[in-house]
Scaffold this active site. Sequence first.
Site, PDB file in Angstrom:
ATOM      1  N   ARG A   1       0.839  -1.206   0.000  1.00 25.98           N
ATOM      2  CA  ARG A   1       0.000   0.000   0.000  1.00 25.98           C
ATOM      3  C   ARG A   1       0.876   1.260   0.000  1.00 25.98           C
ATOM      4  O   ARG A   1       0.557   2.235  -0.645  1.00 25.98           O
ATOM      5  CB  ARG A   1      -0.929  -0.009   1.210  1.00 25.98           C
TER       6      ARG A   1
ATOM      7  N   GLY B   1       7.431  -9.939   2.805  1.00 22.22           N
ATOM      8  CA  GLY B   1       8.467  -9.946   3.822  1.00 22.22           C
ATOM      9  C   GLY B   1       8.410  -8.692   4.665  1.00 22.22           C
ATOM     10  O   GLY B   1       7.590  -7.804   4.429  1.00 22.22           O
TER      11      GLY B   1
ATOM     12  N   GLU C   1       5.295 -12.731   8.082  1.00 21.08           N
ATOM     13  CA  GLU C   1       5.105 -11.594   7.175  1.00 21.08           C
ATOM     14  C   GLU C   1       4.362 -12.011   5.903  1.00 21.08           C
ATOM     15  O   GLU C   1       3.535 -11.272   5.395  1.00 21.08           O
ATOM     16  CB  GLU C   1       6.456 -10.960   6.821  1.00 21.08           C
TER      17      GLU C   1
ATOM     18  N   GLU D   1       0.730 -12.244   6.888  1.00 17.42           N
ATOM     19  CA  GLU D   1       0.170 -10.908   7.118  1.00 17.42           C
ATOM     20  C   GLU D   1      -0.057 -10.142   5.825  1.00 17.42           C
ATOM     21  O   GLU D   1      -1.008  -9.372   5.715  1.00 17.42           O
ATOM     22  CB  GLU D   1       1.100 -10.096   8.030  1.00 17.42           C
ATOM     23  N   GLU D   2       0.815 -10.327   4.846  1.00 13.49           N
ATOM     24  CA  GLU D   2       0.735  -9.543   3.614  1.00 13.49           C
ATOM     25  C   GLU D   2      -0.087 -10.190   2.509  1.00 13.49           C
ATOM     26  O   GLU D   2      -0.496  -9.516   1.579  1.00 13.49           O
ATOM     27  CB  GLU D   2       2.141  -9.237   3.095  1.00 13.49           C
TER      28      GLU D   2
END
Length: 154
Positions: free
Chosen positions: A28, A37, A53, A56-57
Amino acid sequence: MPDHAAYRLGATCVTFDPAGQVLITRRRSPERWELPGGLVDPGESLHAAAARETLEETGVTVAVRGLVGVYQHPQRGILAALFLAAPVAGTPRPTEESSEARWADVPDALELLHPLYRPRLEDTLSTRHTVPLRVHEGAITLDVLAVREVAART
């Protein structure tokens, strides 16, 4: 080169699905395509951070298979580990950190990825064996990622 008291640690995953596509994410801010990462939390292992990571991404849970290499960013004071991973569960989706996540054919990913991440994918593609990573406290081994032969990707 800036004078850093210490480097911050980063961890990135290159994840291939069974069809040989690679998992990429569109950040974003700054808005750009990357390999998933980020920074390692205190007390967290490098490979655990790479898996966290990635989840989460992208919304995809991965199993880290091996260490590909280490990348030093003196200007930013970051030392980043690059891991090879395989998907375990989940479907790529937008997250709080990413406006888009998806599987991409390797040539498309190489075209889309920010120049910082393109060499990491190229290095992974040329890797034949991972390198060892041993997490230890003194003589006590906490975790090991052994050397593995990297299977040919379709």
